[in-house]
Design a protein around this motif. Structure first.
Motif, PDB file in Angstrom:
ATOM      1  N   PRO A   1     -72.808  49.793 -28.994  1.00 15.20           N
ATOM      2  CA  PRO A   1     -72.124  50.702 -28.336  1.00 15.20           C
ATOM      3  C   PRO A   1     -71.657  50.418 -27.382  1.00 15.20           C
ATOM      4  N   THR A   2     -71.612  48.598 -27.010  1.00 14.65           N
ATOM      5  CA  THR A   2     -71.050  48.195 -26.161  1.00 14.65           C
ATOM      6  C   THR A   2     -69.617  47.456 -26.575  1.00 14.65           C
ATOM      7  N   THR A   3     -69.085  47.364 -27.462  1.00 18.30           N
ATOM      8  CA  THR A   3     -68.284  46.485 -27.713  1.00 18.30           C
ATOM      9  C   THR A   3     -66.965  47.600 -27.978  1.00 18.30           C
ATOM     10  N   LYS A   4     -65.756  46.842 -27.075  1.00 17.68           N
ATOM     11  CA  LYS A   4     -64.868  47.408 -27.139  1.00 17.68           C
ATOM     12  C   LYS A   4     -64.135  47.282 -28.031  1.00 17.68           C
ATOM     13  N   LEU A   5     -63.208  47.579 -28.289  1.00 21.06           N
ATOM     14  CA  LEU A   5     -62.353  47.967 -29.376  1.00 21.06           C
ATOM     15  C   LEU A   5     -60.800  48.139 -29.132  1.00 21.06           C
TER      16      LEU A   5
END
Length: 139
Positions: free
Chosen positions: A5-9
């Motif tokens: 959930p903390t992955t920035k895309l």
């Protein structure tokens, strides 16, 4: 597998067609960058643009072609139209550049930006543009 959930895309789209309404397109500007090549037709291929173009063609036909007897209903009339479009040595064009710009703006103004038929490319848009040199223009 799923992304944490903390992955920035961040998405980089090249020559993306218009697929989002105005609100969604603006909302995606932080995570989508769309690159548009100068005159790429795909990025401009929306129902709203087609509708505006057809409105423009209708106006040109009614205001400029019909009064000049340029309705291509047979071979003779089609040839007369083509000669008028391509042989303007005397400056006798179908319509001036200013008239074309005015009619284009009028056709585009018929569709509201928020109209559901008016779709946009997503996110922040980068336009690749290079000004034509006079020797590149067809004469």
């Amino acid at each position: 597998s799923e992304l944490p959930p903390t992955t920035k895309l961040h998405v980089y789209a090249f020559a993306c067609p218009p697929v989002l309404d105005l609100v969604s397109s603006k909302a995606s500007k932080d995570f989508i960058t769309t690159v548009v090549n100068h005159t790429d037709i795909i990025c401009r291929s929306s129902l709203a643009n087609l509708t505006s173009f057809l409105d423009l063609l209708q106006t040109v036909h009614v205001k400029y072609m019909e009064p000049n007897g340029l309705t291509p209903v047979n071979a003779r009339q089609t040839l007369k139209l083509f000669r008028r479009l391509w042989n303007n040595k005397l400056g006798d064009t179908l319509m001036t550049k200013e008239e074309l710009h005015e009619e284009t703006r009028a056709a585009q103004s018929l569709m509201a930006l928020e109209d559901t038929q008016h779709l946009y490319v997503p996110g922040k848009v980068i336009l690749l543009y290079k000004q034509w040199q006079t020797d590149n223009v067809m004469k």
